[in-house]
Design a protein around this motif. Sequence first.
Motif, PDB file in Angstrom:
ATOM      1  N   MET A 139       0.815  -1.319  -0.189  1.00  0.00           N
ATOM      2  CA  MET A 139      -0.022   0.105  -0.084  1.00  0.00           C
ATOM      3  C   MET A 139       0.919   1.309  -0.407  1.00  0.00           C
ATOM      4  O   MET A 139       1.579   1.600   0.919  1.00  0.00           O
ATOM      5  CB  MET A 139      -0.720  -0.086   1.368  1.00  0.00           C
ATOM      6  CG  MET A 139      -1.825  -1.019   1.449  1.00  0.00           C
ATOM      7  SD  MET A 139      -3.297  -1.108   0.188  1.00  0.00           S
ATOM      8  CE  MET A 139      -4.170   0.074   1.177  1.00  0.00           C
ATOM      9  N   ILE A 142       1.622   0.774  -9.842  1.00  0.00           N
ATOM     10  CA  ILE A 142       0.709  -0.184 -10.190  1.00  0.00           C
ATOM     11  C   ILE A 142       1.519  -1.210 -10.988  1.00  0.00           C
ATOM     12  O   ILE A 142       1.659  -2.509 -10.589  1.00  0.00           O
ATOM     13  CB  ILE A 142      -0.490  -0.316 -10.975  1.00  0.00           C
ATOM     14  CG1 ILE A 142      -1.704   0.778 -10.118  1.00  0.00           C
ATOM     15  CG2 ILE A 142      -1.345  -1.367 -11.492  1.00  0.00           C
ATOM     16  CD1 ILE A 142      -2.988   1.172 -10.792  1.00  0.00           C
ATOM     17  N   ILE A 195       0.102  -0.959  -4.525  1.00  0.00           N
ATOM     18  CA  ILE A 195      -1.190  -0.524  -4.399  1.00  0.00           C
ATOM     19  C   ILE A 195      -1.523   1.017  -4.056  1.00  0.00           C
ATOM     20  O   ILE A 195      -1.166   1.270  -3.143  1.00  0.00           O
ATOM     21  CB  ILE A 195      -2.172  -1.496  -3.597  1.00  0.00           C
ATOM     22  CG1 ILE A 195      -2.330  -2.707  -4.021  1.00  0.00           C
ATOM     23  CG2 ILE A 195      -3.817  -0.811  -3.560  1.00  0.00           C
ATOM     24  CD1 ILE A 195      -2.815  -3.618  -2.820  1.00  0.00           C
TER      25      ILE A 195
END
Length: 233
Positions: A1, A28, A33
Amino acid sequence: MIGLTTFIESKGTSRYSSLCYTYIDAIIRAGGIPVLIPITEDKECLLKYADAIDGIIFTGGEDVSPLYFGENPIKEIGSISCERDACEMFLFKEAYDLDMPILGICRGSQLINVALGGSLYQDINAQLKDSLGHSPESGPSDQVYHMVKIEKDSKLYNIFENDTIAINSFHHQSVKELGKGLKAAAFSYDGIIEATESLEKDFVVGIQWHPEALAPKHPIFMKLFEEFISQCR
């Protein structure tokens, strides 16, 4: 993340939290993410973002206010966002204290340096004699513009496996005095610091160019994002 800082864009009476899609695409493609972080004064909100992400990228944009490094603005200073400065200074210090991998791009590199007690040249051409071109008036963002020399004892050298590389360039400010615990990792041919790295943390890297814009046509720049994601894992 992976947290990505944003900027405020005004259209008519509305304000938007914005970010160029090239940052999102690079994260990506590198296996991360993307999590877009809005500019807010709510510190509890920012702390929750910091708790949720594994790494953060401080993105490009407005000039960092010279008040943060004890100077008044010269007439060549560009657009400043006090909201963004305050938000990102808080976020950086939180991420830094958490030993989170941090990547600063363009303004982000300058923000890292100032947050660690360093200073900036407010305008390269106005304050540095014999400086070369760093902010072309036009040209696509995926086009290389000038060369930089990479220090061989740096993370960037290990990533790119080269001591010279061609980059794009869209900045009129640059690092002056280095912040605490930082070293210069790359220079332009007029001596301007083009990249910094932390001497104290595992991965805190700032670069003056925009690898996210170059990556689609110049795959070598994906190596930086891939290493960053690897550090975040």
